[in-house]
Design a protein around this motif. Structure first.
Motif, mmCIF file in Angstrom:
data_model
loop_
_atom_site.group_PDB
_atom_site.id
_atom_site.type_symbol
_atom_site.label_atom_id
_atom_site.label_comp_id
_atom_site.label_asym_id
_atom_site.label_seq_id
_atom_site.Cartn_x
_atom_site.Cartn_y
_atom_site.Cartn_z
ATOM 1 N N LYS A 114 0.845 -1.189 0.000
ATOM 2 C CA LYS A 114 0.000 0.000 0.000
ATOM 3 C C LYS A 114 0.881 1.240 0.000
ATOM 4 O O LYS A 114 1.776 1.375 0.826
ATOM 5 C CB LYS A 114 -0.924 0.007 1.225
ATOM 6 C CG LYS A 114 -2.267 -0.663 0.987
ATOM 7 C CD LYS A 114 -3.224 -0.360 2.121
ATOM 8 C CE LYS A 114 -4.606 -0.900 1.794
ATOM 9 N NZ LYS A 114 -5.584 -0.569 2.876
ATOM 10 N N VAL A 115 0.612 2.155 -0.916
ATOM 11 C CA VAL A 115 1.317 3.424 -0.996
ATOM 12 C C VAL A 115 0.264 4.519 -1.014
ATOM 13 O O VAL A 115 -0.586 4.555 -1.913
ATOM 14 C CB VAL A 115 2.197 3.515 -2.252
ATOM 15 C CG1 VAL A 115 2.903 4.861 -2.308
ATOM 16 C CG2 VAL A 115 3.213 2.380 -2.276
ATOM 17 N N SER A 116 0.302 5.396 -0.004
ATOM 18 C CA SER A 116 -0.694 6.468 0.128
ATOM 19 C C SER A 116 -2.108 5.911 0.088
ATOM 20 O O SER A 116 -3.018 6.488 -0.511
ATOM 21 C CB SER A 116 -0.511 7.511 -0.981
ATOM 22 O OG SER A 116 0.769 8.089 -0.909
ATOM 23 N N GLY A 117 -2.316 4.731 0.718
ATOM 24 C CA GLY A 117 -3.637 4.140 0.799
ATOM 25 C C GLY A 117 -4.067 3.380 -0.437
ATOM 26 O O GLY A 117 -5.171 2.825 -0.464
ATOM 27 N N VAL A 118 -3.223 3.318 -1.455
ATOM 28 C CA VAL A 118 -3.573 2.646 -2.709
ATOM 29 C C VAL A 118 -2.777 1.350 -2.822
ATOM 30 O O VAL A 118 -1.556 1.337 -2.593
ATOM 31 C CB VAL A 118 -3.290 3.554 -3.923
ATOM 32 C CG1 VAL A 118 -3.562 2.823 -5.231
ATOM 33 C CG2 VAL A 118 -4.127 4.816 -3.840
#
Length: 308
Positions: A114-118
């Motif tokens: 997950k990166v920045s919630g994505v």
């Protein structure tokens, strides 16, 4: 396809002309005695066409491991609606079942981050870089920076004998294939990748090597060292936010991996330490951190004069 826990061969696909000659072929359908299902994170069967974890049951399963706790964690009860087996093995492989029951292999679940919630598939990011003709192979790792935020770092093996592509060129082209959150903030070029005991790329070793190189690159007296207290402050804030000690005052904040979240945190830090309120576009327009520090000094001087 098949793991050692399920007689090694669990599904089979006969490759034909319809499979093409570029895309990876599917892993097929289960052999006799095998039961397969695709589940979500809660262990529920997902509809055909949706991605999830492959679980295997039936006569093909082994009894488990010597370690009872590990066996209990990986060999579990079958999901509701799955018949023909009293337990299933959680493979950790991410697959999709086509409408006709054929399985497509999509990678490992532990390669999904997950990166920045994505949610980001590291394999997809690597494939985007490998579209470039100057890239022989790539590996992407996740670095956690100040505040718990994450950023992607791409490690690239250039094609031997070919011109080495520019990092900004690779990032620009990757944006054509990937959502913004999946585009690595930093690109490092290497001659080879460290491998683990299984012959796979050791991402932890990649990050450790990059951090060690970054520490060395930031030695006092190097290029881009701060020449004023403000430059030193701005540089320290940016290094902490971006998780890279290799940054110098001649680096560009956005090109070094600054995004909307880290920019907002940088604005807060500058206001807290310097009493100067800047706007995000002003930060992103500066060619390097030296210019950003100069802008801070200019605004602070103007505020002092206004106060007089």
């Amino acid at each position: 396809y098949g793991p050692a826990e399920a007689t090694v061969v669990t599904t089979v696909h006969h490759v034909g002309a319809d499979d093409g000659d570029t895309a990876p072929p599917p892993i097929g359908t289960p052999v006799d005695g095998a039961v397969v299902c695709v589940t979500d994170e809660a262990g529920r069967v997902v509809p055909r066409g949706e991605a999830g974890e492959l679980r295997i049951g039936g006569d093909v399963l082994s009894l488990g491991y010597l370690d009872a706790d590990l066996t209990a964690a990986r060999f579990v009860a079958p999901p509701d609606g799955v018949t023909g087996t009293d337990r299933v093995y959680r493979t950790g492989d991410r697959v999709r079942m086509r409408p006709d029951g054929v399985l497509d292999f999509l990678g490992r679940l532990d390669d999904q981050v997950k990166v920045s919630g994505v949610r980001v598939e590291l394999a997809e990011v690597e494939a985007a870089f490998e579209h470039h003709p100057g890239v022989r192979r790539s590996a992407v790792a996740v670095r956690t920076v100040t505040g718990g935020a994450t950023r992607l770092v791409a490690f690239v093996l250039p094609v031997p004998g070919a011109p080495v592509p520019a990092a900004d060129e690779l990032i620009r082209e990757a944006r054509g294939w990937l959502p913004e959150q999946a585009v690595p903030a930093v690109v490092r070029f290497l001659d080879s990748f460290p491998l683990d005991a299984n012959g796979k790329v050791d991402r932890a070793a990649l990050l450790a090597a990059e951090e060690a190189a970054s520490d060395g690159a930031a030695a006092p007296g190097g290029n881009g060292t701060p020449q004023s207290p403000t430059e030193e402050l701005v540089l320290r804030l940016c290094r902490d936010l971006l998780g890279s000690q290799a940054l110098g005052t001649g680096d560009n904040f956005a090109a070094a991996g600054g995004n909307s979240l880290s920019t907002a945190r940088l604005l807060t830090g500058i206001e807290e330490h310097c009493g100067v309120r800047l706007r995000a576009p002003e930060v992103l327009r500066q060619p390097d951190l030296r210019a950003l520090a100069a802008l801070v000094d200019t605004r602070r001087a103007a505020a002092d004069l206004a106060g007089v």
